[in-house]
Design a protein around this motif. Structure first.
Motif, short mmCIF file in Angstrom:
data_model
loop_
_atom_site.label_atom_id
_atom_site.label_comp_id
_atom_site.label_asym_id
_atom_site.label_seq_id
_atom_site.Cartn_x
_atom_site.Cartn_y
_atom_site.Cartn_z
N UNK A 105 -16.79 -13.32 -2.70
CA UNK A 105 -15.66 -13.35 -1.78
C UNK A 105 -16.10 -13.17 -0.34
N UNK A 106 -16.99 -12.19 -0.11
CA UNK A 106 -17.50 -11.97 1.24
C UNK A 106 -18.34 -13.16 1.71
N UNK A 107 -19.10 -13.75 0.81
CA UNK A 107 -19.91 -14.92 1.16
C UNK A 107 -19.04 -16.11 1.54
N UNK A 108 -17.89 -16.24 0.86
CA UNK A 108 -16.96 -17.33 1.20
C UNK A 108 -16.42 -17.15 2.62
N UNK A 109 -16.10 -15.90 2.99
CA UNK A 109 -15.62 -15.64 4.35
C UNK A 109 -16.67 -16.00 5.39
N UNK A 110 -17.94 -15.80 5.04
CA UNK A 110 -19.01 -16.00 6.01
C UNK A 110 -19.52 -17.44 6.05
N UNK A 111 -19.75 -18.03 4.86
CA UNK A 111 -20.38 -19.35 4.80
C UNK A 111 -19.45 -20.48 4.38
N UNK A 112 -18.26 -20.13 3.90
CA UNK A 112 -17.31 -21.16 3.46
C UNK A 112 -17.44 -21.45 1.98
N UNK A 113 -16.36 -21.87 1.34
CA UNK A 113 -16.36 -22.11 -0.11
C UNK A 113 -17.23 -23.29 -0.54
N UNK A 114 -17.42 -24.27 0.33
CA UNK A 114 -18.20 -25.46 -0.05
C UNK A 114 -19.65 -25.10 -0.40
N UNK A 115 -20.32 -24.39 0.49
CA UNK A 115 -21.71 -24.02 0.24
C UNK A 115 -21.82 -23.01 -0.90
N UNK A 116 -20.87 -22.08 -0.96
CA UNK A 116 -20.91 -21.07 -2.02
C UNK A 116 -20.77 -21.71 -3.41
N UNK A 126 -13.09 -23.98 17.42
CA UNK A 126 -11.77 -24.12 16.82
C UNK A 126 -11.40 -22.81 16.14
N UNK A 127 -10.20 -22.31 16.42
CA UNK A 127 -9.73 -21.06 15.84
C UNK A 127 -9.21 -21.32 14.43
N UNK A 128 -9.71 -20.56 13.47
CA UNK A 128 -9.29 -20.72 12.08
C UNK A 128 -8.62 -19.46 11.60
N UNK A 129 -7.97 -19.55 10.44
CA UNK A 129 -7.17 -18.43 9.96
C UNK A 129 -7.99 -17.17 9.77
N UNK A 130 -9.19 -17.31 9.21
CA UNK A 130 -10.01 -16.15 8.97
C UNK A 130 -11.00 -16.00 10.11
N UNK A 131 -10.71 -15.17 11.07
CA UNK A 131 -11.61 -14.96 12.19
C UNK A 131 -12.77 -14.10 11.72
N UNK A 132 -13.97 -14.62 11.95
CA UNK A 132 -15.17 -13.97 11.45
C UNK A 132 -15.27 -12.52 11.92
N UNK A 133 -15.48 -11.64 10.92
CA UNK A 133 -15.74 -10.23 11.18
C UNK A 133 -14.61 -9.50 11.88
N UNK A 181 -6.78 -12.60 7.04
CA UNK A 181 -8.02 -12.69 7.80
C UNK A 181 -9.23 -12.34 6.93
N UNK A 182 -9.01 -12.05 5.67
CA UNK A 182 -10.11 -11.75 4.75
C UNK A 182 -9.74 -12.24 3.35
N UNK A 183 -9.33 -13.50 3.26
CA UNK A 183 -8.89 -14.06 1.99
C UNK A 183 -9.99 -14.00 0.94
N UNK A 184 -11.22 -14.32 1.37
CA UNK A 184 -12.33 -14.33 0.43
C UNK A 184 -12.59 -12.94 -0.14
N UNK A 185 -12.63 -11.94 0.73
CA UNK A 185 -12.90 -10.57 0.28
C UNK A 185 -11.80 -10.08 -0.67
#
Length: 478
Positions: A79-90, A222-229, A367-371
């Motif tokens: 979940x944390x990796x998805x927030x950081x790198x995106x679901x495609x690469x994970x 580009x501003x996205x829903x999950x703002x990093x960190x 802002x932390x959907x993956x986590x």
């Protein structure tokens, strides 16, 4: 490639493949299906594995427990990796790396090697989290519950479809001259290869969001829903609602996993069914995923429109209580007809409860959907681990006692006594688990949302300025 004009879809139009959200939906659902197909692919062959590798009753139960143990840690991390790198690469790496233990499972020569492979195969169960994150990023709030539930339900179907698919693969392998006793090995290798190929497909044919991949969007400003960190993982952990949903998912998906792994033997031992018949009944249980989980998400969305976020919670609590009652009733039946009816009703309610859970998850912390998805998803495997541990403690002990008590009476008498002891022990376990699920349904009512959350997540109108299926605008940094 970035397309900042592309937006989240407000409609699940399954055949509109020109829509990037729909294409991603299909690919992520199929990938999830293959992961579950491989994850539980060995289950139809367990009698062959027990004979081939000489597994003891303890080792057989340990393999069930290990298969869901590895997934707990993988889901928390992914979940944390998805927030950081995106679901495609994970997903790409999970499919390709997860294929390795699946293939190796077909090459094992000792019980220890088999148990180690079962542990690492469980890591592909983290695919569920990525699927939920990806659909949450692709669909708007008015339809996200249905989209999440449908993709997850169709993926979960793989956990039961292997009851039919794996024997077909084995039969095909045997037709090429392979010995029947070795067919299970080739089947696992083939399943692993398919998972690896799906990883390649995921990399080249999906993207993280309708606008593009997260890395490219961040570089473009580009501003996205999950703002990093913006929201740290520790801050996410402090939200009590996540832990209630963790327990809720343990009581729904966790129990479904346990039933997948134990129901074949239970039906054979309790109702004296043939192996093939028992497998087909479990397959019918799994086939409910085609629509049941979607129904849970659909009703979650519908109650959300009627009663806001609180409505989603009310439906979740209700369907959990129904699930528990169905399992308690099933555990007390001695008629195969009545048992089959309540097994189907349990299947319907447990899968609806799973869909209803993930109609709530996207609104806990956007802002932390993956986590959040990772933590809640891990709850499912913790539930499966604890339920399997309970059943093992009862069944393995009862089986050993039955074997000891019937020594010298012949192999058939010992086998019959062992089956009866296992049936009674598992039945008691199902009864206790059902009661726990009912209590969990009541506890779910403690999930609350602020007035600000309710207002921010007011239903999106699909009339007026926005037509049905039209996409929503996003914010762009100035």
């Amino acid at each position: 490639m970035i397309n900042i004009q592309a937006q989240k879809s407000t409609k699940l139009s399954l055949f509109n493949l020109k829509n990037v959200s729909i294409r991603t939906f299909w690919i992520t659902a199929i990938s999830f299906f293959m992961c579950f197909f491989a994850w539980f692919g060995i289950v139809p062959f367990m009698p062959d594995v027990v004979k081939d590798l000489g597994l003891t009753p303890d080792q057989k139960w340990n393999s069930i427990i290990l298969a869901v143990t590895g997934t707990v840690f993988a889901r928390l991390l992914i979940g944390k990796l998805c927030d950081k790198y995106g679901p495609r690469m994970c997903y790409t790496f999970l499919l390709m790396l997860g294929a390795i233990p699946v293939i190796l499972c077909g090459l094992v020569q000792t019980p220890t090697q088999f148990l180690v492979c079962r542990l690492f195969i469980g890591f592909i169960g983290a695919s569920f989290v990525i699927t939920q994150v990806h659909t949450s990023l692709m669909f708007a709030s008015n339809i996200v519950g249905t989209a999440n539930a449908t993709s997850a339900g169709w993926g979960n179907l793989g956990g039961g479809a292997n009851r039919l698919g794996m024997p077909i693969i084995a039969a095909a392998v045997v037709s090429f001259g392979v010995a029947e006793g070795e067919a299970w090995r080739y089947s696992m290798v083939i399943a692993g290869i398919v998972c690896f190929l799906m990883g390649i497909v995921y990399y080249f044919f999906t993207q993280d969001t309708p606008q593009g991949n997260l890395k490219d969007l961040r570089e473009a400003g580009v501003e996205i829903e999950k703002k990093k960190d913006e929201v740290g993982f520790l801050a996410v952990l402090k939200d009590y609602r996540i832990w209630i949903l963790f327990v809720v998912y343990a009581a729904s998906f966790g129990i479904e996993l346990t039933v997948y792994g134990t129901m074949d033997d239970y039906l054979q031992n309790t109702f004296q069914l043939e192996r093939l018949t028992a497998g087909n009944i479990v397959l019918s249980f799994a086939l409910m995923n085609i629509f049941a989980r979607t129904l849970g998400g659909f009703f979650g969305d519908r109650f959300g429109k009627l009663k806001g976020l609180r409505g989603r919670v009310l439906f979740l609590s209700f369907i959990l209580c129904v699930q528990g009652i169905m399992l308690v009733t099933f555990s007390t039946t001695t008629s195969i007809v009545v048992g089959f009816i309540f097994l189907i009703l349990f299947s319907l309610s447990v899968q609806m409860a799973e869909g209803a859970t993930f109609s709530v998850v996207p609104f806990i912390n956007k802002k932390a959907i993956g986590s959040v998805s990772g933590i809640v998803g891990a709850g499912g495997n913790v539930g499966a681990f604890l339920a399997a541990l309970l059943l093992k403690s009862k069944s393995a002990l009862a089986e050993k006692a039955a074997i000891t008590a019937n020594q010298g009476l012949g192999e058939e008498a010992i086998k019959a006594a062992q089956s009866a002891a296992s049936s009674a022990a598992v039945s008691q376990g199902y009864f206790v688990i059902g009661l726990v699920v009912v209590v969990t349904g009541v506890v779910a009512l403690a999930i609350k949302f602020s007035k600000e959350d309710e207002k921010a997540n007011a239903p999106i109108s699909t009339t007026g300025s926005l037509e049905v299926g039209e996409l929503q605008p996003i914010k762009v940094k100035s």
